[in-house]
Design an enzyme around this catalytic site. Sequence first.
Site, PDB file in Angstrom:
ATOM      1  N   ASP A   1      33.395 -69.241 -11.906  1.00  0.00           N
ATOM      2  CA  ASP A   1      32.078 -69.778 -12.259  1.00  0.00           C
ATOM      3  C   ASP A   1      31.198 -69.764 -11.011  1.00  0.00           C
ATOM      4  OD1 ASP A   1      29.866 -71.159 -13.191  1.00  0.00           O
ATOM      5  OD2 ASP A   1      31.034 -72.680 -14.258  1.00  0.00           O
TER       6      ASP A   1
ATOM      7  N   ARG B   1      27.906 -70.340 -11.053  1.00  0.00           N
ATOM      8  CA  ARG B   1      26.643 -71.039 -11.312  1.00  0.00           C
ATOM      9  C   ARG B   1      26.408 -72.181 -10.329  1.00  0.00           C
ATOM     10  NH1 ARG B   1      27.420 -72.632 -17.467  1.00  0.00           N
ATOM     11  NH2 ARG B   1      29.492 -73.097 -16.574  1.00  0.00           N
TER      12      ARG B   1
END
Length: 347
Positions: free
Chosen positions: A279, A281
């Site tokens: 991930d 983000r």
Amino acid sequence: MNDLLKAQPNEQLSKLRHELRLGLPVNGAFGAFWAIEHLSAERYQALQNLGVNLNVVISQPRAMDLKLSHDPSRDASLSLPRDYPYEKLLALADPSMDLDYPGKGPLAQADIDKDQMRTILDFCRSARTLPAVISIEKPLDYASNLIASTSKNNVNIKAVSSARVPLKFAKHSTVQVYRSTDLDEEHYAVIVGDQSSEQPLVRVHSACFTGDCLGSLKCDCGPQLHAALRAMEAEGGILLHLSQEGRGIGMANKMRAYKLQDQGFDTVEANHRLGFADDEREFGIAAEMLRKLHKQKIRLLTNNPRKINLLESSGITVVERVPLQIKAGSDNAAYLSTKANKSGHLL
């Protein structure tokens, strides 16, 4: 010249990311480098014609997959033969091409400082480009210089425009557009219904073109988006839609990850093989959007504890986690299981 008239560090970084994606060279600590993904065959031939040593830097997971490195603590730097084919170079960077171009060696090790390699590959990731570069051992006078800091935590956004937009699932809505100055991207706040609550219901939703727009069955993004808007229609709330496609790796890399999933890898394994974290983000942008909307305390619609932690580390108080339960289907059951078992989602 007044310093305010010059490009600021975040603006210089944005310019460098664009140049990298255009296939142009950037000067780093160990010489000039090009993103392999964006290097044309013609430019690769021109590089070979220079008669200089060509090195390749790839991420540690990619090097381990290809058996080109046995050191799990560092990225890999490799010396490229002069006659190395262009198609094999692309496949060296892109694991979704492995079945088409299975042989990548033999490649000797090159001596490049591991911190320098990490800086370069992190810069590629920040540009949503595969973390794999080809380099020469001296700077070029016509290349831009890499700024060492490529931190995603330097948030700089501004409100651009807003208008009333009645939606299928939330009729009383306003869309506020924010523009990020460092990545030249736009993010959206969908402000739904009554805004009098001091602890509004908030959903931080990263863009998913396939799920949000096309109704893809491979993920739960579309149903989560619609369920969040329905919940907000009933009591008011704010949906933050962030331009972080594919968990922050971009649409092209997301399709590469899908291709790897079709070969039997799960979503986390696929991201790792591409050289990204599971991930990528960041949610500092969401926190800054909330501050601009004068919302410091929120009730967060999420199944992801990491999202809560990142928002709170950015100064937003999450007073309650509101679950967002979506029924699994045959096409996304394995994906949801991986989110729960490997990424810690509370499903």
